[in-house]
Design a protein around this motif. Structure first.
Motif, short mmCIF file in Angstrom:
data_model
loop_
_atom_site.label_atom_id
_atom_site.label_comp_id
_atom_site.label_asym_id
_atom_site.label_seq_id
_atom_site.Cartn_x
_atom_site.Cartn_y
_atom_site.Cartn_z
N ALA A 271 0.82 -1.21 0.00
CA ALA A 271 0.00 0.00 0.00
C ALA A 271 0.85 1.25 0.00
CB ALA A 271 -0.93 -0.01 1.21
N TYR B 197 -1.29 4.97 5.00
CA TYR B 197 -0.79 4.76 3.64
C TYR B 197 -1.67 5.44 2.59
CZ TYR B 197 1.67 1.37 6.39
OH TYR B 197 2.42 0.78 7.38
N CYS B 198 -2.86 5.84 2.97
CA CYS B 198 -3.71 6.59 2.04
C CYS B 198 -3.01 7.89 1.67
CB CYS B 198 -5.07 6.88 2.67
SG CYS B 198 -6.04 5.40 3.03
N ASN B 199 -3.26 8.39 0.45
CA ASN B 199 -2.66 9.66 0.05
C ASN B 199 -3.72 10.76 -0.03
OD1 ASN B 199 -3.91 9.57 -2.59
ND2 ASN B 199 -2.31 8.17 -3.27
N LEU C 284 -5.20 5.63 -3.41
CA LEU C 284 -4.96 4.21 -3.16
C LEU C 284 -6.29 3.50 -3.29
CD1 LEU C 284 -2.98 1.98 -2.11
CD2 LEU C 284 -3.81 2.52 0.18
N SER D 202 0.61 3.60 -3.13
CA SER D 202 0.04 4.91 -2.84
C SER D 202 1.00 6.03 -3.24
CB SER D 202 -0.30 5.01 -1.35
OG SER D 202 -0.95 6.21 -1.05
N ASN E 299 -7.22 10.29 -1.41
CA ASN E 299 -8.17 9.44 -0.70
C ASN E 299 -9.14 10.23 0.19
OD1 ASN E 299 -5.64 7.17 -0.80
ND2 ASN E 299 -7.70 6.40 -1.16
#
Length: 301
Positions: free
Chosen positions: A114, A155-157, A130, A118, A160
């Motif tokens: 991820a 880990y989301c960018n 992601l 991402s 997101n």
């Protein structure tokens, strides 16, 4: 069901093929067999013996495991996350190994995957989010559910939306409660995914299907690698009599049984200079058998 948009496929190139829903052929009546691999975590970097991590060795281990899995009749093979460790170009080295696999393949997005994906998507103009990587597929009498523990995670960018902000808020709350899994390298299922999960469990129950669930993050027993909201997910799986949950992430492996549900965590392939842990699962009626290879533990459940 489409997991990746056309933009995602263009941005990820050949890597996108790893993260599609597997297309399965029919299996022998009354018997289900599939292979499991966890955490190859390949990277072209030096080993860290002090942490028992041998990054370059994963290529040879993975090829060996795939060669043995190819010799068996299997419905599919699942990699339970962390195919790579840190670099986007690691996928290009790893893909030829998976190209040797003759069975349908299901790759779950691990935390290292991820982070790498991402970062690759977030650098696009405009940035791409992601993907949410949870889905279901089936065979007669069986329903397979893949959950995405990176749904709410660090880990989301930026693309997101507020997912990363929600993750930070949840992690802060868990750290205040001093729970073991309140670690930055874990994540959680968001509310929409939890609704989706329960809906599928309800449908499977109505149709009399045996349910198997796969994820990267363990749910039990208590340890620092568990999904942030593992208690909610365990309660759901046990309420609907899920047969088993399979995870990776905790390279030491693990096992627990709650009610009628077995929770199995496979050992990480990355660990050890020579050890090549992987498994074949066979379900015949109420009997679930795990044939462990290398250092993986065999079980009769």
């Amino acid at each position: 069901m489409t997991l990746l948009t056309a933009e995602h496929v263009r941005a990820l190139g050949n890597v996108s093929a790893l993260y599609q829903i597997p297309q399965l052929d029919a299996v022998s009546a009354g018997v289900l067999r599939f292979g499991l691999i966890a955490d190859p975590q390949y990277a072209d970097v030096d080993s860290q013996p002090e942490y028992n991590r041998y990054y370059r060795h994963s290529l040879g281990k993975l090829s060996q495991a795939i060669g043995l899995l190819n010799q068996q009749p299997l419905a599919f093979v699942a990699t339970l996350g962390d195919l790579v460790d840190r670099d986007w170009h690691s996928y290009a080295t790893l893909l030829p190994c998976y190209a040797q696999l003759r069975h349908p393949h299901m790759a779950i997005t691990g935390n290292h995957d991820a982070e790498v994906i991402s970062r690759q998507l977030g650098a696009r103009q405009p940035a791409l989010p992601l993907p949410k990587h949870y889905y279901q597929f089936s065979l007669p009498g069986y329903r397979f559910l893949v959950i995405d523990g990176n749904d709410l995670s660090l880990y989301c960018n930026a693309a997101n939306g507020d997912s990363q902000a929600q993750a930070r808020q949840l992690l802060t709350a868990l750290q205040a409660q001093q729970v073991l899994q309140a670690q930055s390298w874990n994540g959680a299922l968001g509310e929409q995914q939890l609704v989706w999960l329960e809906q599928n469990l309800q449908q499977a129950q109505l149709q009399g299907e045996t349910v198997l669930v796969f994820g990267h993050y363990p749910l039990t027993p208590d340890n620092k690698h568990n999904l942030w909201n593992c208690e909610r997910v365990v309660a759901l799986l046990c309420r609907y009599q899920v047969r088993a949950y399979f995870a990776g992430h905790n390279h030491a492996g693990g096992y627990n049984r709650i009610g009628n549900t077995d929770f199995i965590t496979l050992k990480g392939m990355l660990d050890g200079s020579e050890e090549t842990p992987f498994a074949v699962v066979e379900i015949r009626g109420n009997q679930l058998t795990i044939q462990g290879y290398g250092s993986e533990i065999s079980r009769e459940l």
